[in-house]
Design a protein around this motif. Structure first.
Motif, mmCIF file in Angstrom:
data_model
loop_
_atom_site.group_PDB
_atom_site.id
_atom_site.type_symbol
_atom_site.label_atom_id
_atom_site.label_comp_id
_atom_site.label_asym_id
_atom_site.label_seq_id
_atom_site.Cartn_x
_atom_site.Cartn_y
_atom_site.Cartn_z
ATOM 1 N N ALA A 109 0.474 0.947 9.495
ATOM 2 C CA ALA A 109 1.782 1.574 9.322
ATOM 3 C C ALA A 109 1.942 2.089 7.898
ATOM 4 O O ALA A 109 1.276 1.634 6.967
ATOM 5 C CB ALA A 109 2.901 0.578 9.643
ATOM 6 N N PHE A 110 2.829 3.045 7.759
ATOM 7 C CA PHE A 110 3.331 3.476 6.458
ATOM 8 C C PHE A 110 4.628 2.711 6.243
ATOM 9 O O PHE A 110 5.525 2.769 7.082
ATOM 10 C CB PHE A 110 3.588 4.977 6.463
ATOM 11 N N ILE A 111 4.725 1.969 5.140
ATOM 12 C CA ILE A 111 5.913 1.140 4.941
ATOM 13 C C ILE A 111 6.761 1.655 3.792
ATOM 14 O O ILE A 111 6.274 2.347 2.895
ATOM 15 C CB ILE A 111 5.534 -0.341 4.692
ATOM 16 N N LYS A 112 8.036 1.309 3.850
ATOM 17 C CA LYS A 112 8.961 1.671 2.783
ATOM 18 C C LYS A 112 10.163 0.734 2.834
ATOM 19 O O LYS A 112 10.354 0.014 3.821
ATOM 20 C CB LYS A 112 9.418 3.136 2.908
ATOM 21 N N THR A 113 10.924 0.740 1.788
ATOM 22 C CA THR A 113 12.225 0.079 1.820
ATOM 23 C C THR A 113 13.250 1.104 2.300
ATOM 24 O O THR A 113 12.891 2.146 2.833
ATOM 25 C CB THR A 113 12.571 -0.475 0.423
ATOM 26 N N ASN A 114 14.522 0.848 2.113
ATOM 27 C CA ASN A 114 15.546 1.734 2.671
ATOM 28 C C ASN A 114 15.396 3.186 2.237
ATOM 29 O O ASN A 114 15.686 4.105 2.996
ATOM 30 C CB ASN A 114 16.942 1.237 2.270
ATOM 31 N N TRP A 115 14.920 3.396 0.986
ATOM 32 C CA TRP A 115 14.888 4.765 0.463
ATOM 33 C C TRP A 115 13.537 5.222 -0.054
ATOM 34 O O TRP A 115 13.285 6.417 -0.100
ATOM 35 C CB TRP A 115 15.923 4.908 -0.659
ATOM 36 N N HIS A 116 12.683 4.315 -0.460
ATOM 37 C CA HIS A 116 11.439 4.743 -1.102
ATOM 38 C C HIS A 116 10.228 3.990 -0.565
ATOM 39 O O HIS A 116 10.330 2.833 -0.153
ATOM 40 C CB HIS A 116 11.512 4.527 -2.622
ATOM 41 N N SER A 117 9.084 4.657 -0.642
ATOM 42 C CA SER A 117 7.813 3.999 -0.346
ATOM 43 C C SER A 117 7.250 3.395 -1.632
ATOM 44 O O SER A 117 7.621 3.813 -2.735
ATOM 45 C CB SER A 117 6.819 5.017 0.219
ATOM 46 N N PRO A 118 6.332 2.444 -1.516
ATOM 47 C CA PRO A 118 5.729 1.829 -2.711
ATOM 48 C C PRO A 118 4.597 2.679 -3.278
ATOM 49 O O PRO A 118 3.473 2.215 -3.489
ATOM 50 C CB PRO A 118 5.223 0.485 -2.170
ATOM 51 N N LYS A 119 4.884 3.955 -3.545
ATOM 52 C CA LYS A 119 3.839 4.885 -3.982
ATOM 53 C C LYS A 119 3.266 4.525 -5.345
ATOM 54 O O LYS A 119 2.174 4.983 -5.692
ATOM 55 C CB LYS A 119 4.382 6.316 -4.005
ATOM 56 N N ASP A 120 3.983 3.725 -6.115
ATOM 57 C CA ASP A 120 3.462 3.307 -7.416
ATOM 58 C C ASP A 120 2.536 2.106 -7.300
ATOM 59 O O ASP A 120 2.005 1.626 -8.301
ATOM 60 C CB ASP A 120 4.603 2.986 -8.374
ATOM 61 N N ALA A 121 2.315 1.613 -6.071
ATOM 62 C CA ALA A 121 1.501 0.408 -5.885
ATOM 63 C C ALA A 121 0.268 0.663 -5.021
ATOM 64 O O ALA A 121 -0.398 -0.275 -4.599
ATOM 65 C CB ALA A 121 2.346 -0.699 -5.255
ATOM 66 N N PHE A 122 -0.054 1.939 -4.770
ATOM 67 C CA PHE A 122 -1.191 2.260 -3.905
ATOM 68 C C PHE A 122 -2.493 1.649 -4.407
ATOM 69 O O PHE A 122 -3.400 1.347 -3.643
ATOM 70 C CB PHE A 122 -1.361 3.782 -3.784
ATOM 71 N N TRP A 123 -2.573 1.461 -5.711
ATOM 72 C CA TRP A 123 -3.809 0.975 -6.335
ATOM 73 C C TRP A 123 -4.198 -0.435 -5.901
ATOM 74 O O TRP A 123 -5.341 -0.853 -6.036
ATOM 75 C CB TRP A 123 -3.654 0.996 -7.860
ATOM 76 N N ILE A 124 -3.247 -1.178 -5.342
ATOM 77 C CA ILE A 124 -3.498 -2.603 -5.122
ATOM 78 C C ILE A 124 -4.193 -2.896 -3.800
ATOM 79 O O ILE A 124 -4.723 -3.977 -3.601
ATOM 80 C CB ILE A 124 -2.176 -3.398 -5.220
ATOM 81 N N THR A 125 -4.204 -1.944 -2.870
ATOM 82 C CA THR A 125 -4.827 -2.188 -1.575
ATOM 83 C C THR A 125 -6.277 -1.723 -1.566
ATOM 84 O O THR A 125 -6.689 -0.904 -2.383
ATOM 85 C CB THR A 125 -4.069 -1.457 -0.455
ATOM 86 N N ALA A 126 -7.036 -2.241 -0.628
ATOM 87 C CA ALA A 126 -8.422 -1.804 -0.477
ATOM 88 C C ALA A 126 -8.444 -0.316 -0.144
ATOM 89 O O ALA A 126 -7.753 0.140 0.757
ATOM 90 C CB ALA A 126 -9.102 -2.600 0.635
ATOM 91 N N ILE A 163 12.760 -3.442 5.720
ATOM 92 C CA ILE A 163 11.403 -2.911 5.578
ATOM 93 C C ILE A 163 11.192 -1.974 6.752
ATOM 94 O O ILE A 163 11.371 -2.361 7.910
ATOM 95 C CB ILE A 163 10.332 -4.009 5.580
ATOM 96 N N VAL A 164 10.851 -0.742 6.438
ATOM 97 C CA VAL A 164 10.670 0.293 7.458
ATOM 98 C C VAL A 164 9.176 0.476 7.711
ATOM 99 O O VAL A 164 8.385 0.585 6.775
ATOM 100 C CB VAL A 164 11.300 1.623 6.994
ATOM 101 N N PHE A 165 8.791 0.486 8.981
ATOM 102 C CA PHE A 165 7.393 0.657 9.373
ATOM 103 C C PHE A 165 7.279 1.934 10.204
ATOM 104 O O PHE A 165 7.776 1.995 11.327
ATOM 105 C CB PHE A 165 6.907 -0.518 10.218
ATOM 106 N N LYS A 166 6.618 2.939 9.658
ATOM 107 C CA LYS A 166 6.382 4.171 10.408
ATOM 108 C C LYS A 166 4.940 4.188 10.919
ATOM 109 O O LYS A 166 4.033 3.734 10.227
ATOM 110 C CB LYS A 166 6.598 5.400 9.515
#
Length: 340
Positions: A109-126, A163-166
């Motif tokens: 899934a693509f996740i986000k909070t009510n208004w924003h995605s965690p685009k500043d944290a992409f570095w932390i996942t495999a 938490i929104v899951f698209k």
């Protein structure tokens, strides 16, 4: 950030879990979870410890294991004898709901909070992606994102934060657009991937405008709860436009991309006061061919946080860990360049 009551009201109107129920036929398939108070408090904390459930499920990345993000509470505390800081959190029921949603969406899934995605944290996942494939991805992205933390601190309304899951899908950056609505008039359209050049904008300009205006007039214009706002869309093929998100018509919360806010608020834009066919003739700005040069990649705005780098330096295998992350970053940048 100082926020007025009117701005909070507009934010609530643009919260994705609210607009999805109204526009779901024109959105990507989505599920969302209300964040319980204990999980909300956990996500707001700076201490980076993943919940105990993350150790109980498969799919953990080698990057995650190597950097010991899971359950290694003592590594993140200067006071190893402090019991409060050494307690690994547990949210079994909430984590179970996350896994059920991921399963319903096909495993990612693509996740986000009510208004924003965690685009500043992409570095932390495999693989350095926003694609959440398991519990660890979900918790890591939200915990590592300063942008999402700001969302969680804006509105102090019980049971409001989600938490929104698209459903995950690969999206070409040249198919996303941001649209600006002022006093119920669609006044401007910008590529989301600004300021990158996409050749098809020039040849498809009229069709892009026509398709977005059609969606706006038929589905959004007379159905949204506030008069001025922004909305993002995906147009992958002609005559097919999908709503991605809504956001306030406000420089505090929304980037103007190809425009600037003084222009969007200015008198140069003439707003129609009726609903005739001359309404909604937006200006579509995009990077023309003769403007192409070396353009910054937005991903470069986000990188490894300084406190995370300092943490690595305090561990015995620090150099190897930093090198591994740096190589991942370089590879992801190369992959992004190949896709454009």
């Amino acid at each position: 950030m100082l926020i007025q009551q009117k701005e909070i009201s507009e934010l609530i109107s643009c919260s994705y879990h609210k607009i999805y129920e109204q526009f779901k036929k024109n959105c990507i398939k989505t599920y969302y979870l209300s964040i319980p108070t204990d999980v909300l408090n956990y996500l707001k904390q700076d201490l980076f410890i993943l919940p105990k459930e993350c150790n109980l499920h498969t799919g953990l990345s080698s990057q995650t294991e190597n950097t010991k993000f899971i359950g290694e509470a003592s590594n993140f505390s200067d006071e190893e004898d402090d019991d409060d800081e050494n307690v690994v959190p547990e949210f079994p029921e909430f984590s179970k709901q996350i896994l059920e949603i991921l399963d319903k969406l096909g495993g990612s899934a693509f996740i986000k909070t009510n208004w924003h995605s965690p685009k500043d944290a992409f570095w932390i996942t495999a693989g350095q992606t926003l694609k959440a494939r398991d519990l660890s991805d979900v918790y890591q992205l939200l915990k590592a994102s300063s942008i999402c933390k700001e969302d969680l601190n804006i509105v102090n309304v019980e049971n409001f934060h989600q938490i929104v899951f698209k459903k995950w899908k690969e999206i070409h950056p040249g198919t996303e657009f941001r649209c600006f609505v002022r006093n119920k008039n669609l006044i401007a359209i910008s590529p989301r991937d600004w300021p990158q050049y996409h050749e098809h904008f020039k040849t498809q300009k009229n069709d892009i405008i026509k398709d977005i205006v059609s969606l706006f007039k038929e589905k959004i214009k007379n159905n949204f709860s506030i008069d001025s706002y922004c909305f993002d869309v995906l147009r992958e093929t002609k005559d097919h436009v999908v709503i991605i998100d809504f956001s306030p018509f406000n420089e505090k919360f929304t980037a103007p991309l190809a425009f600037d806010w003084s222009y969007l608020h200015g008198d140069d834009i003439i707003l129609s006061q009726n609903n005739d066919e001359e309404d909604d003739n937006p200006e579509f700005r995009y990077l023309a061919n003769n403007d192409v040069g070396i353009q910054p990649n937005p991903r470069n705005n986000y990188g490894f946080p300084l406190d995370m780098i300092n943490w690595f330096k305090n561990n015995s295998n620090a150099n190897e860990q930093i090198q591994n992350l740096s190589e991942l970053s370089i590879q992801q940048q190369a992959d992004d360049d190949d896709e454009q």
